[in-house]
Motif scaffolding. Structure first.
Motif, PDB file in Angstrom:
ATOM      1  N   ARG A 116     -16.075  -9.681  40.714  1.00 34.66           N
ATOM      2  CA  ARG A 116     -16.096  -9.756  39.256  1.00 34.66           C
ATOM      3  C   ARG A 116     -14.693  -9.599  38.681  1.00 34.66           C
ATOM      4  NH1 ARG A 116     -20.275  -5.752  36.898  1.00 34.66           N
ATOM      5  NH2 ARG A 116     -21.655  -7.271  37.894  1.00 34.66           N
ATOM      6  N   ARG A 117     -13.889  -8.722  39.291  1.00 35.89           N
ATOM      7  CA  ARG A 117     -12.525  -8.491  38.801  1.00 35.89           C
ATOM      8  C   ARG A 117     -11.564  -8.456  39.990  1.00 35.89           C
ATOM      9  NH1 ARG A 117     -12.026  -3.878  34.363  1.00 35.89           N
ATOM     10  NH2 ARG A 117      -9.913  -4.727  34.476  1.00 35.89           N
ATOM     11  N   PRO A 118     -11.167  -9.631  40.486  1.00 40.51           N
ATOM     12  CA  PRO A 118     -10.304  -9.697  41.672  1.00 40.51           C
ATOM     13  C   PRO A 118      -8.961  -8.988  41.497  1.00 40.51           C
ATOM     14  CG  PRO A 118     -11.244 -11.847  41.183  1.00 40.51           C
ATOM     15  CD  PRO A 118     -11.555 -10.969  40.017  1.00 40.51           C
ATOM     16  N   THR A 119      -8.494  -8.871  40.259  1.00 38.36           N
ATOM     17  CA  THR A 119      -7.207  -8.196  40.061  1.00 38.36           C
ATOM     18  C   THR A 119      -7.275  -6.731  40.476  1.00 38.36           C
ATOM     19  OG1 THR A 119      -7.808  -7.775  37.751  1.00 38.36           O
ATOM     20  CG2 THR A 119      -6.451  -9.725  38.207  1.00 38.36           C
ATOM     21  N   LEU A 120      -8.449  -6.118  40.367  1.00 36.92           N
ATOM     22  CA  LEU A 120      -8.592  -4.736  40.833  1.00 36.92           C
ATOM     23  C   LEU A 120      -8.322  -4.657  42.333  1.00 36.92           C
ATOM     24  CD1 LEU A 120     -11.871  -3.618  38.990  1.00 36.92           C
ATOM     25  CD2 LEU A 120      -9.496  -3.209  38.280  1.00 36.92           C
ATOM     26  N   TRP A 121      -8.865  -5.619  43.060  1.00 38.90           N
ATOM     27  CA  TRP A 121      -8.668  -5.659  44.511  1.00 38.90           C
ATOM     28  C   TRP A 121      -7.205  -5.945  44.841  1.00 38.90           C
ATOM     29  CZ3 TRP A 121     -12.126  -4.128  48.034  1.00 38.90           C
ATOM     30  CH2 TRP A 121     -11.890  -4.439  49.381  1.00 38.90           C
ATOM     31  N   ALA A 122      -6.621  -6.897  44.117  1.00 41.05           N
ATOM     32  CA  ALA A 122      -5.226  -7.259  44.371  1.00 41.05           C
ATOM     33  C   ALA A 122      -4.299  -6.065  44.156  1.00 41.05           C
ATOM     34  CB  ALA A 122      -4.815  -8.419  43.465  1.00 41.05           C
ATOM     35  N   ARG A 123      -4.525  -5.306  43.106  1.00 39.09           N
ATOM     36  CA  ARG A 123      -3.677  -4.146  42.810  1.00 39.09           C
ATOM     37  C   ARG A 123      -3.889  -3.018  43.818  1.00 39.09           C
ATOM     38  NH1 ARG A 123      -5.802  -3.052  37.106  1.00 39.09           N
ATOM     39  NH2 ARG A 123      -4.340  -1.284  37.081  1.00 39.09           N
ATOM     40  N   SER A 124      -5.029  -3.033  44.487  1.00 44.15           N
ATOM     41  CA  SER A 124      -5.365  -1.957  45.429  1.00 44.15           C
ATOM     42  C   SER A 124      -4.923  -2.243  46.857  1.00 44.15           C
ATOM     43  CB  SER A 124      -6.886  -1.723  45.432  1.00 44.15           C
ATOM     44  OG  SER A 124      -7.353  -1.294  44.175  1.00 44.15           O
ATOM     45  N   LEU A 125      -4.388  -3.429  47.136  1.00 45.99           N
ATOM     46  CA  LEU A 125      -4.157  -3.831  48.525  1.00 45.99           C
ATOM     47  C   LEU A 125      -3.349  -2.825  49.348  1.00 45.99           C
ATOM     48  CD1 LEU A 125      -3.637  -7.711  48.470  1.00 45.99           C
ATOM     49  CD2 LEU A 125      -5.662  -6.388  49.089  1.00 45.99           C
TER      50      LEU A 125
END
Length: 510
Positions: A166-175
């Motif tokens: 739903r919010r891929p940017t959350l995943w990207a920022r968490s890498l």
């Protein structure tokens, strides 16, 4: 006030957060008393001007003390619980702050905040300043990382996937945080990152940026995922490989009957795809070199191509997912010697493949390669891709190895692999018996293979090469009077794979 020395004084936990110079010095030098330094209050004074340095420290701290380590409170939560100004830290470092709140929420759900109450302190003081969606994601990730019951783990996994999709940017920022906790994620960080990167530019950019991390564990994981993403094949197959590797990691079976079909005896599409990805990356690097220095002679171009192959395999060896001590080994090494034998063998490169699978496979296979660069790379020559073939050189090459190949370097730097016997057939059909004949792009376009397919499927796959004394002697340069100038050695060892049922390959480059 005086700046204390973290090397000499163990009572710096109450260091003034507005006077952080000694903490900055300690971070830069990484003193040995990391545990004592972990929650020094002086770090708080660094978050605005040196936030990335503080985050690197917190990443290492998180890796060393996670929820599963003796059911202790993670160091990240300990430090965040003692902040003088939570709002200030959340503003300067929003991702670590939200992750700390998410971890604290997970600890409370797990009833692991009964001893020191620090998770509750983080929830009370820091949560109002943290990004709620990121907090929820990391609460679920924390619970997932410690869940051992399959049904409950499936539910948590589904929640994480839904939030990230739903919010891929959350995943990207968490890498970086996901990668530093890779051993607790059961492969979730790999396949979900691959799936999101296929669709979202922000995730692809985040993976690429994370390959530059100064935290080795983060960088290696990112490099491994980048290598998988760069490999050939559709994303669906890559996801199957990643999922299969996670599910089958401890199966004591070889080959793996429930794995997705592979293209070689390696019985592992993930391993094959990593080899292809490394070779494809080397060719891409080589193309950049050719665009700048393509006028150099074939000897210099060959040396640079083999150097790029070695570098890519060396980079693969730093990929955290693929360096398990119990994993198979794929090693590639090259060397250059004096150019004294090409006239005798017709070869520029001798390739030797060594395979060791105790009790099942042991072999040593040799083959020969001639390298030709396109006429278009020769100053004042024609602009089209064409290559001059020496008949005597070609015939001599085939006398030693019937499966020998030509590596044809195009004007773009792309490498086409063509069977030597096909070129011999083309030459035989050409009128006249001149010592040279020319083949163009149209002559080889339906026969040529990419270098990644040649090395993975045909060379490592044992379709090409020979085991005769003459072929091996020529390929390995064992006859001093009959030696190629370059040698490419590929070793595949599945010893530990067979013993422990692991499917992740170990890379060794040089």
């Amino acid at each position: 006030m005086d700046h204390i020395s973290h090397r000499d004084d163990y009572y710096y936990h109450e260091q003034d957060p507005d006077c952080p110079r000694c903490c900055l010095d300690a971070l830069r030098t990484r003193p040995p008393m990391a545990d004592e330094f972990a929650t020094a209050l002086g770090l708080e004074g660094l978050v605005h001007e040196h936030g990335s340095l503080v985050e690197q420290h917190l990443l290492r701290l998180t890796m060393d003390s996670w929820v599963t380590a003796g059911r202790m409170t993670p160091g990240l939560v300990k430090w965040m619980a003692r902040l003088k100004s939570p709002a200030r830290v959340a503003e300067a470092m929003p991702v670590p702050a939200a992750i700390a709140v998410g971890v604290a929420a997970g600890l409370i759900d797990l009833n692991q905040d009964l001893v020191d109450g620090r998770a509750g302190e983080v929830m009370r003081r820091l949560a109002p300043h943290a990004e709620r969606a990121l907090v929820d994601l990391w609460r679920d990730l924390t619970l997932f990382s410690v869940e051992r019951l399959p049904v409950e783990a499936a539910g948590l996994r589904a929640r994480v996937e839904k939030s990230a999709s739903r919010r891929p940017t959350l995943w990207a920022r968490s890498l970086p945080w996901l990668f530093v906790l890779a051993r607790h994620m059961d492969g979730l960080d790999v396949y979900l990152t691959l799936a999101l990167a296929e669709q979202r530019r922000s995730v692809r950019a985040a993976v690429k940026a994370t390959t530059l991390s100064v935290v080795p564990e983060v960088r290696r994981r990112a490099e491994g995922i980048q290598a998988i993403a760069d490999g050939s094949g559709p994303i669906e197959q890559k996801l199957i490989d990643a999922l299969g590797g996670s599910m089958d990691a401890r199966r004591r079976v070889f080959p793996r009957p429930l794995d997705a079909p592979s293209s070689t005896w390696l019985a592992g599409a993930g391993l094959e795809d990593l080899i292809r990805g490394a070779v494809a990356g080397a060719v891409e690097d080589f193309m950049g070199f050719v665009s700048r220095s393509g006028a150099q002679d074939e000897e210099a171009l060959t040396a640079r191509l083999l150097e790029k192959l070695g570098q890519r395999f060396a980079a693969g060896s730093r990929a955290g997912q693929w360096t398990d001590p119990d994993s198979p080994e794929v090693a590639l090494a090259s060397r250059q010697e004096t150019k004294n034998a090409e006239k005798a063998t017709g070869a520029d490169i001798g390739i030797v493949l060594e395979v060791t699978v105790p009790g099942q496979l042991t072999t040593r296979i040799g083959d020969l390669v001639q390298v030709k660069k396109a006429n278009a790379l020769i100053p004042s020559a024609s602009a089209g891709d064409s290559w001059k073939i020496n008949r005597l050189q070609l015939d001599t090459l085939l006398e030693v190895s019937s499966t020998a190949t030509y590596w044809l370097i195009s004007s773009s730097g792309k490498v086409y692999v063509v069977p030597a016997k096909f070129l011999a057939a083309v030459g035989a059909a050409r009128s006249g018996r001149s010592s040279l004949f020319t083949v163009g792009h149209s002559d080889v376009r339906h026969t040529a293979l990419s270098l990644e397919n040649y090395l993975t499927d045909l060379t490592v796959g044992m379709w090409l090469g020979g085991t005769s004394t003459a072929t091996l002697s020529a390929a390995a340069g064992e006859n001093p009077a009959n030696r190629p100038e370059f040698f490419l050695n590929i070793k595949v060892s599945l010893t530990r794979f067979l013993e422990d049922g692991r499917s992740a390959p170990q890379w060794i480059g040089g």
